[in-house]
Design an enzyme around this catalytic site. Structure first.
Site, PDB file in Angstrom:
ATOM      1  N   ASN A  28       5.436  -6.238  -3.146  1.00 33.55           N
ATOM      2  CA  ASN A  28       4.253  -5.733  -3.848  1.00 33.55           C
ATOM      3  C   ASN A  28       4.505  -5.839  -5.350  1.00 33.55           C
ATOM      4  OD1 ASN A  28       2.287  -4.176  -5.077  1.00 33.55           O
ATOM      5  ND2 ASN A  28       2.412  -2.487  -3.616  1.00 33.55           N
ATOM      6  N   CYS A  66      -2.526  -1.587  -9.298  1.00 37.33           N
ATOM      7  CA  CYS A  66      -2.600  -2.846  -8.546  1.00 37.33           C
ATOM      8  C   CYS A  66      -3.955  -3.527  -8.660  1.00 37.33           C
ATOM      9  CB  CYS A  66      -2.276  -2.597  -7.073  1.00 37.33           C
ATOM     10  SG  CYS A  66      -0.717  -1.758  -6.867  1.00 37.33           S
ATOM     11  N   HIS A 107      -4.775  -7.826  -2.502  1.00 41.72           N
ATOM     12  CA  HIS A 107      -3.522  -7.305  -3.053  1.00 41.72           C
ATOM     13  C   HIS A 107      -2.494  -7.268  -1.932  1.00 41.72           C
ATOM     14  CE1 HIS A 107      -0.516  -4.950  -4.892  1.00 41.72           C
ATOM     15  NE2 HIS A 107      -0.821  -3.813  -4.294  1.00 41.72           N
TER      16      HIS A 107
END
Ligand code: ACO
Length: 327
Positions: free
Chosen positions: A284, A114, A254
């Site tokens: 996500n 990520c 994020h």
């Protein structure tokens, strides 16, 4: 006047199919209410046939190039942050290079889960400090729907597909990247893994039975580490620039969990408008989450020239990092 790395164009591409929490209720033992309250996610986009990682990455890149007003053949380097490439070889970056016709550009993928986009942006920044004439495309792109066990309610409700891109160029003046900080802790790798799609573990029936070809996550532990690391890296960036929380005009973190975003907001003392949130729409999207958010903030006019932007990311590995910039 210092030369700084400036983002001169952004772009994003989402796949065509939407999967809502209600859809998921029909697939696993979960509820819209559980997903919303525990994560903030309402829906996510899922890649259909032909919507490969490299396709999404190239489409996002075309938008970013158009906004930047530069031709693909003027690019010097393409960096793609991803953990879900089309195939082990070639890289997504090479497929994007081919699709764009960026014949002069070097191209490579970067594996930092990520944090991939911020790792890529940091590398681009170093290249540009070395040679201010360079034009670099940094992309975060994922098709995590192919890496998720659709029978595991603890993970399948969390992730989505998509891509975001930014064109970075050198400019003399006050705007641009102010600081970058990268971190990792490989000792905690087992908390978030896809164990079986590399070369270490053969794909035997036993391994497939254990689900090692899918994302496996110790959610509660990851949550604990993510909260701590994101807050620490945010303070590190602020201190490096002589800033306090009040100097942050926009935080793009994020998008992993709404509760993590809320925790960051409180700890940094930011008002609600200063924390960009789109997790409800996309879930996500790992390396794609920050560049998709950046493009949305940019195109919607939330980001305006002169703003202090702080970007922070955390992901499997573990990896985490920050990029602070004046927009
Ligand atoms: N629907 C209904 N119930 C569920 C679901 C679901 N989808 N998933 C789990 N549950 C249940 C569990 O089984 C458990 O039940 P039990 O108490 O009877 O055992 C209960 O809900 C609580 O489970 P927890 O895992 O403790 O739930 P938590 O509040 O921690 O939320 C979550 C889980 C959302 C995964 C959270 O831990 C989280 O966001 N973790 C961090 C994720 C993250 O930050 N990732 C970043 C990196 S991602 C990357 O690198 C690719």
């Amino acid at each position: 006047m210092p030369v700084r790395s400036v983002i001169i164009g952004t772009g994003a591409k989402l796949p065509s199919q939407v999967l809502t929490n209600k859809d998921l209720e029909r697939m696993v033992d979960t509820s819209d209410e559980w997903i919303r309250t525990r994560t903030g996610i309402h829906q996510r986009y899922i890649a259909g046939e032909g919507e490969t990682n490299s396709y999404l990455a190239a489409e996002a890149s075309k938008e970013a190039l158009e906004m930047a007003g530069i031709r693909a053949r003027d690019l010097d380097l393409i960096i793609v942050g991803t953990m879900s490439p089309d195939m082990p070889m070639p890289s997504v970056a090479c497929l994007v290079q081919r699709e764009l016709g960026a014949e002069k550009a070097g191209a490579f993928d970067l594996s930092a889960t990520c944090s991939g986009f911020l790792y890529g942006l940091s590398i681009a920044d170093k290249f540009i400090k070395d040679n201010q004439r360079l034009k670099i495309l940094v992309v975060g792109s994922e098709v995590l729907s192919r890496r998720v066990n659709w029978k595991d309610r603890g993970t399948c409700v969390l992730f989505g597909d998509g891509a975001g891109a930014a064109v970075v160029a050198g400019e003399k003046g006050d705007r641009g990247i102010l600081s970058t900080h990268l971190h990792a802790d490989g000792t905690l790798w087992e908390l978030l893994t896809i164990k079986a799609l590399g070369t270490a573990v053969p794909l035997t029936p036993e391994v497939l039975e254990k689900g090692w070809q899918y994302i496996q996550m110790q959610g509660r532990d990851v949550f604990r580490h993510a909260v701590r690391a994101l807050e620490a890296v945010a303070w590190e960036a602020l201190e490096a620039n002589g800033f306090t929380g009040e100097d942050v005009d926009l935080l793009i973190s994020h998008q992993a969990n709404m509760r993590i975003l809320e925790h960051m907001r409180e700890r940094l003392g930011l008002s609600r408008e200063k924390v960009f949130i789109n997790i409800h729409k996309y879930g996500n999207t790992s390396a794609a989450s920050i560049p998709i958010a950046l493009d949305e903030a940019n195109r919607s006019g939330i980001l305006t020239p002169g703003m202090n932007l702080l970007m922070v990311a955390f992901g499997g590995g573990f990896t985490w990092g920050s990029v602070a910039m004046r927009w």
